[in-house]
Structure formats: C-alpha cells, structure tokens
Design a protein around this motif. Structure first.
Motif, PDB file in Angstrom:
ATOM      1  N   PHE A  42       0.827  -1.203   0.000  1.00 33.82           N
ATOM      2  CA  PHE A  42       0.000   0.000   0.000  1.00 33.82           C
ATOM      3  C   PHE A  42       0.861   1.253   0.000  1.00 33.82           C
ATOM      4  CE2 PHE A  42      -2.180   3.332   2.471  1.00 33.82           C
ATOM      5  CZ  PHE A  42      -3.251   3.556   1.637  1.00 33.82           C
ATOM      6  N   TRP A  43       1.896   1.280   0.840  1.00 32.17           N
ATOM      7  CA  TRP A  43       2.764   2.450   0.881  1.00 32.17           C
ATOM      8  C   TRP A  43       3.571   2.594  -0.406  1.00 32.17           C
ATOM      9  CZ3 TRP A  43       2.128   6.441   3.717  1.00 32.17           C
ATOM     10  CH2 TRP A  43       1.507   6.323   4.962  1.00 32.17           C
ATOM     11  N   ALA A  44       3.990   1.464  -0.962  1.00 28.43           N
ATOM     12  CA  ALA A  44       4.698   1.524  -2.245  1.00 28.43           C
ATOM     13  C   ALA A  44       3.799   2.081  -3.327  1.00 28.43           C
ATOM     14  CB  ALA A  44       5.190   0.124  -2.633  1.00 28.43           C
ATOM     15  N   PHE A  45       2.509   1.695  -3.269  1.00 31.22           N
ATOM     16  CA  PHE A  45       1.515   2.186  -4.231  1.00 31.22           C
ATOM     17  C   PHE A  45       1.378   3.696  -4.129  1.00 31.22           C
ATOM     18  CE2 PHE A  45      -2.914   3.528  -4.673  1.00 31.22           C
ATOM     19  CZ  PHE A  45      -3.146   3.227  -5.994  1.00 31.22           C
ATOM     20  N   LEU A  46       1.318   4.223  -2.898  1.00 28.71           N
ATOM     21  CA  LEU A  46       1.165   5.666  -2.701  1.00 28.71           C
ATOM     22  C   LEU A  46       2.388   6.418  -3.177  1.00 28.71           C
ATOM     23  CD1 LEU A  46      -0.522   5.891   0.831  1.00 28.71           C
ATOM     24  CD2 LEU A  46      -1.594   6.140  -1.403  1.00 28.71           C
ATOM     25  N   LEU A  47       3.563   5.861  -2.939  1.00 26.91           N
ATOM     26  CA  LEU A  47       4.793   6.531  -3.342  1.00 26.91           C
ATOM     27  C   LEU A  47       4.991   6.504  -4.851  1.00 26.91           C
ATOM     28  CD1 LEU A  47       7.214   5.203  -0.575  1.00 26.91           C
ATOM     29  CD2 LEU A  47       6.340   7.534  -0.806  1.00 26.91           C
ATOM     30  N   ALA A  48       4.469   5.452  -5.486  1.00 30.65           N
ATOM     31  CA  ALA A  48       4.668   5.304  -6.930  1.00 30.65           C
ATOM     32  C   ALA A  48       3.848   6.293  -7.729  1.00 30.65           C
ATOM     33  CB  ALA A  48       4.328   3.877  -7.361  1.00 30.65           C
TER      34      ALA A  48
ATOM     35  N   SER B 285       9.144   6.595 -21.000  1.00 33.49           N
ATOM     36  CA  SER B 285       9.391   6.255 -22.401  1.00 33.49           C
ATOM     37  C   SER B 285       8.379   6.918 -23.311  1.00 33.49           C
ATOM     38  CB  SER B 285       9.335   4.732 -22.571  1.00 33.49           C
ATOM     39  OG  SER B 285       9.460   4.371 -23.927  1.00 33.49           O
ATOM     40  N   THR B 286       7.118   6.966 -22.877  1.00 30.57           N
ATOM     41  CA  THR B 286       6.064   7.601 -23.682  1.00 30.57           C
ATOM     42  C   THR B 286       6.337   9.086 -23.855  1.00 30.57           C
ATOM     43  OG1 THR B 286       4.388   6.001 -22.992  1.00 30.57           O
ATOM     44  CG2 THR B 286       3.601   8.136 -23.786  1.00 30.57           C
ATOM     45  N   ILE B 287       6.684   9.767 -22.765  1.00 37.76           N
ATOM     46  CA  ILE B 287       6.970  11.208 -22.834  1.00 37.76           C
ATOM     47  C   ILE B 287       8.174  11.469 -23.739  1.00 37.76           C
ATOM     48  CG2 ILE B 287       7.667  13.232 -21.513  1.00 37.76           C
ATOM     49  CD1 ILE B 287       4.742  12.343 -21.116  1.00 37.76           C
ATOM     50  N   LYS B 288       9.209  10.640 -23.600  1.00 34.99           N
ATOM     51  CA  LYS B 288      10.409  10.804 -24.424  1.00 34.99           C
ATOM     52  C   LYS B 288      10.081  10.597 -25.905  1.00 34.99           C
ATOM     53  CE  LYS B 288      15.105   9.008 -25.008  1.00 34.99           C
ATOM     54  NZ  LYS B 288      16.120   8.026 -24.494  1.00 34.99           N
ATOM     55  N   SER B 289       9.285   9.564 -26.203  1.00 34.70           N
ATOM     56  CA  SER B 289       8.916   9.289 -27.597  1.00 34.70           C
ATOM     57  C   SER B 289       8.063  10.404 -28.180  1.00 34.70           C
ATOM     58  CB  SER B 289       8.156   7.958 -27.679  1.00 34.70           C
ATOM     59  OG  SER B 289       8.978   6.884 -27.304  1.00 34.70           O
ATOM     60  N   ASN B 290       7.137  10.933 -27.380  1.00 34.68           N
ATOM     61  CA  ASN B 290       6.288  12.029 -27.852  1.00 34.68           C
ATOM     62  C   ASN B 290       7.115  13.233 -28.259  1.00 34.68           C
ATOM     63  OD1 ASN B 290       4.054  10.470 -27.342  1.00 34.68           O
ATOM     64  ND2 ASN B 290       3.476  11.518 -25.455  1.00 34.68           N
ATOM     65  N   LEU B 291       8.101  13.555 -27.438  1.00 32.02           N
ATOM     66  CA  LEU B 291       8.961  14.705 -27.745  1.00 32.02           C
ATOM     67  C   LEU B 291       9.794  14.435 -28.992  1.00 32.02           C
ATOM     68  CD1 LEU B 291      10.192  15.607 -24.133  1.00 32.02           C
ATOM     69  CD2 LEU B 291       8.530  16.846 -25.526  1.00 32.02           C
ATOM     70  N   HIS B 292      10.328  13.215 -29.097  1.00 36.93           N
ATOM     71  CA  HIS B 292      11.141  12.857 -30.254  1.00 36.93           C
ATOM     72  C   HIS B 292      10.330  12.906 -31.541  1.00 36.93           C
ATOM     73  CE1 HIS B 292      12.915   9.999 -33.167  1.00 36.93           C
ATOM     74  NE2 HIS B 292      14.072  10.451 -32.718  1.00 36.93           N
ATOM     75  N   ASP B 293       9.058  12.482 -31.457  1.00 31.91           N
ATOM     76  CA  ASP B 293       8.210  12.399 -32.647  1.00 31.91           C
ATOM     77  C   ASP B 293       7.379  13.657 -32.875  1.00 31.91           C
ATOM     78  OD1 ASP B 293       9.177   9.821 -32.901  1.00 31.91           O
ATOM     79  OD2 ASP B 293       7.508   8.937 -31.802  1.00 31.91           O
ATOM     80  N   SER B 294       7.654  14.698 -32.106  1.00 33.40           N
ATOM     81  CA  SER B 294       6.966  15.993 -32.261  1.00 33.40           C
ATOM     82  C   SER B 294       5.460  15.891 -32.064  1.00 33.40           C
ATOM     83  CB  SER B 294       7.274  16.603 -33.642  1.00 33.40           C
ATOM     84  OG  SER B 294       8.659  16.794 -33.818  1.00 33.40           O
TER      85      SER B 294
ATOM     86  N   ILE C 110      -1.528  16.646 -12.993  1.00 33.82           N
ATOM     87  CA  ILE C 110      -0.782  15.675 -13.786  1.00 33.82           C
ATOM     88  C   ILE C 110      -0.726  14.384 -12.976  1.00 33.82           C
ATOM     89  CG2 ILE C 110       1.320  15.239 -15.078  1.00 33.82           C
ATOM     90  CD1 ILE C 110      -0.127  17.799 -15.904  1.00 33.82           C
ATOM     91  N   ILE C 111      -1.449  13.362 -13.440  1.00 27.82           N
ATOM     92  CA  ILE C 111      -1.586  12.115 -12.685  1.00 27.82           C
ATOM     93  C   ILE C 111      -0.904  10.992 -13.456  1.00 27.82           C
ATOM     94  CG2 ILE C 111      -3.200  10.497 -11.625  1.00 27.82           C
ATOM     95  CD1 ILE C 111      -5.299  12.765 -11.711  1.00 27.82           C
ATOM     96  N   TYR C 112       0.071  10.348 -12.817  1.00 28.06           N
ATOM     97  CA  TYR C 112       0.793   9.272 -13.484  1.00 28.06           C
ATOM     98  C   TYR C 112       1.565   8.455 -12.452  1.00 28.06           C
ATOM     99  CZ  TYR C 112       4.967  12.157 -12.796  1.00 28.06           C
ATOM    100  OH  TYR C 112       5.974  12.895 -12.244  1.00 28.06           O
ATOM    101  N   TYR C 113       2.039   7.292 -12.886  1.00 25.85           N
ATOM    102  CA  TYR C 113       2.979   6.501 -12.109  1.00 25.85           C
ATOM    103  C   TYR C 113       4.356   6.691 -12.721  1.00 25.85           C
ATOM    104  CZ  TYR C 113      -0.813   4.222  -9.636  1.00 25.85           C
ATOM    105  OH  TYR C 113      -1.900   3.992  -8.843  1.00 25.85           O
ATOM    106  N   ASP C 114       5.350   6.920 -11.883  1.00 30.35           N
ATOM    107  CA  ASP C 114       6.698   7.171 -12.370  1.00 30.35           C
ATOM    108  C   ASP C 114       7.331   5.846 -12.781  1.00 30.35           C
ATOM    109  OD1 ASP C 114       9.015   8.370 -13.061  1.00 30.35           O
ATOM    110  OD2 ASP C 114       9.683   8.846 -11.029  1.00 30.35           O
ATOM    111  N   THR C 115       6.941   5.372 -13.968  1.00 28.28           N
ATOM    112  CA  THR C 115       7.369   4.076 -14.468  1.00 28.28           C
ATOM    113  C   THR C 115       8.188   4.228 -15.742  1.00 28.28           C
ATOM    114  OG1 THR C 115       5.350   3.837 -15.769  1.00 28.28           O
ATOM    115  CG2 THR C 115       5.311   2.952 -13.523  1.00 28.28           C
ATOM    116  N   VAL C 116       8.812   3.144 -16.156  1.00 26.85           N
ATOM    117  CA  VAL C 116       9.545   3.129 -17.426  1.00 26.85           C
ATOM    118  C   VAL C 116       8.601   3.451 -18.574  1.00 26.85           C
ATOM    119  CG1 VAL C 116      10.780   1.654 -19.051  1.00 26.85           C
ATOM    120  CG2 VAL C 116      11.277   1.492 -16.602  1.00 26.85           C
ATOM    121  N   GLN C 117       7.377   2.918 -18.508  1.00 23.08           N
ATOM    122  CA  GLN C 117       6.420   3.129 -19.595  1.00 23.08           C
ATOM    123  C   GLN C 117       6.049   4.607 -19.730  1.00 23.08           C
ATOM    124  OE1 GLN C 117       6.021   0.761 -17.215  1.00 23.08           O
ATOM    125  NE2 GLN C 117       6.352  -1.096 -18.418  1.00 23.08           N
ATOM    126  N   PHE C 118       5.807   5.279 -18.601  1.00 26.30           N
ATOM    127  CA  PHE C 118       5.458   6.698 -18.654  1.00 26.30           C
ATOM    128  C   PHE C 118       6.619   7.520 -19.221  1.00 26.30           C
ATOM    129  CE2 PHE C 118       5.820  10.892 -16.644  1.00 26.30           C
ATOM    130  CZ  PHE C 118       4.671  11.492 -17.142  1.00 26.30           C
TER     131      PHE C 118
END
Length: 220
Positions: free
Chosen positions: A8-14, A35-44, A25-33
């Motif tokens: 539960f605490w790990a969930f809250l921190l994530a 990577s998505t932001i990085k790809s969006n910027l790269h692909d304009s 701005i609601i998100y989990y600080d994951t590799v997927q997030f």
C-alpha cells in the motif's frame, strides 16, 4: 498483512500527482510513462500535459516483438471531433545493438471517421468515464498473470501493451495496461479499459491518407 501494508505504501509513493500550468498531472513514475513522454517529444507529438483542448486521448498500441505500432489520437476542440492514426514502422541499427537503436523508418498519418456517428463516440466515452480509468497497477496488483489457450502467462511485458494519455483543460492522466484482453479476472475496471481499446481500434475508419512528408507539420 505486513505485505499488504508495504504494498500500500509503495503504491502511494509510486503515484505522482503534480500541478503543471494549472493542470493536475496524474501518473505513475514508471519506465512506460517516461518512455512515452520521451517518444512524444522525439516524434513531435503534442505534449498533452500542457494541452488545453476539451478532450484529447492518445492511445498507443504496441507489441513487444513487432516492428510496427500504431498511435491513435482523438480530440474534441472548438465543438468539433477529430481522430487520426499514426502508423509507425521501425528499423534497427545492428551495430552495438541496444534498445535505443530503434529508429523511425517510415510512418503514415490517417484521418479517421467514426464507423457510426460522433454522437455514438461521445456516448461510449461517457459510459467509460475516461478520467476515472485506473492504471493496471491499481487493478491487477496481485493476480499478475493471464490465461491464454489454457496456459498461464506471468510475463506481462509480452503480448500487447497500451499506453493511454487522457487530457482535459484541467487534468492530464497516464495509464498503462498490458494484455487486458487476457486478464484472469474481468473486473469492471478491466471491462471499461477494454471498451476504450475496442473504441480506438475498431470504432473508426479511414477518411483519407496524408503524405508522410507532411506528418510533422500535420497539426490539428
């Protein structure tokens, strides 16, 4: 019990909820997030964390072993709906290969029209209540597996993954799902995500094809 408390605490921190230019701005600080932001910027692609359209949904469907992927975008702005898909094809640079050696080789931008009507699209989105959709971490936190052809699979990085960005004037939300079609438990949350997946993949048809050369200037 101790495991549940720690989880539960790990969930809250994530989970991260930040304020950026007046938006939540609601998100989990994951590799997927990231990577998505990085790809969006790269692909304009438009940064939906700062976008002000009434509704903007970006739906990225990809398979772990496929050289192609598709991004679907749906938005409502100035009392008008628009939809498009971007089909990506990749090439791999073999020298000193690493995951960063994937480069865009070709792409196509397609304007989309609803199979039925825009009103039907709106109705489905209202039924789904998109801003209340949950990340897979919130739903499939214990039974982290799926069943296919009578076999159990535990590696959710195989198969189909969906990165979904949802934006309104005051909220940005990122959620990630892997293989929801094969979820062991078809909960209400899974069913709602599947409805969105079905809408984005099957609710539209091509209305015209835009030259790939115009892609980066093909702004809405």
């Amino acid at each position: 019990m101790r495991f549940c408390i720690i989880f539960f605490w790990a969930f809250l921190l994530a989970q991260r909820t930040n304020a950026q230019i007046g938006k939540r701005i609601i998100y989990y600080d994951t590799v997927q997030f990231n990577s998505t932001i990085k790809s969006n910027l790269h692909d304009s692609l438009i940064d939906l964390r700062t976008n002000s359209d009434s509704i903007f949904i970006r739906f990225y469907a990809h398979a772990s072993v496929s050289p192609t992927s598709t991004t679907y975008e749906l938005k409502y702005s100035n009392k008008k709906w628009k939809a498009r898909s971007i089909d990506w094809k990749y090439k791999v640079v073999p020298v000193n290969f690493s995951p960063n050696d994937l480069y865009i080789k070709d792409f196509g931008v397609f304007n989309l029209s609803p199979v039925n009507t825009w009103d039907s699209i709106q109705k489905i989105l209202d039924e789904i209540d998109i801003l209340k959709l949950k990340d897979q971490q919130e739903v499939d936190c214990v039974h982290n597996f799926f069943i296919k052809d009578g076999l159990y699979f535990f590696n959710l990085e195989d198969g189909l993954q969906y990165s979904i960005e949802i934006s309104t004037p005051d909220t940005y939300k990122f959620i990630y799902w892997s293989n929801p079609e094969h979820a062991y438990v078809k909960s209400e949350e899974v069913i709602r995500v599947l409805k969105l997946i079905n809408l984005m993949k099957n609710g539209f048809s091509l209305s015209d094809i835009n030259s790939s050369k115009k892609y980066r200037s093909f702004k809405w």
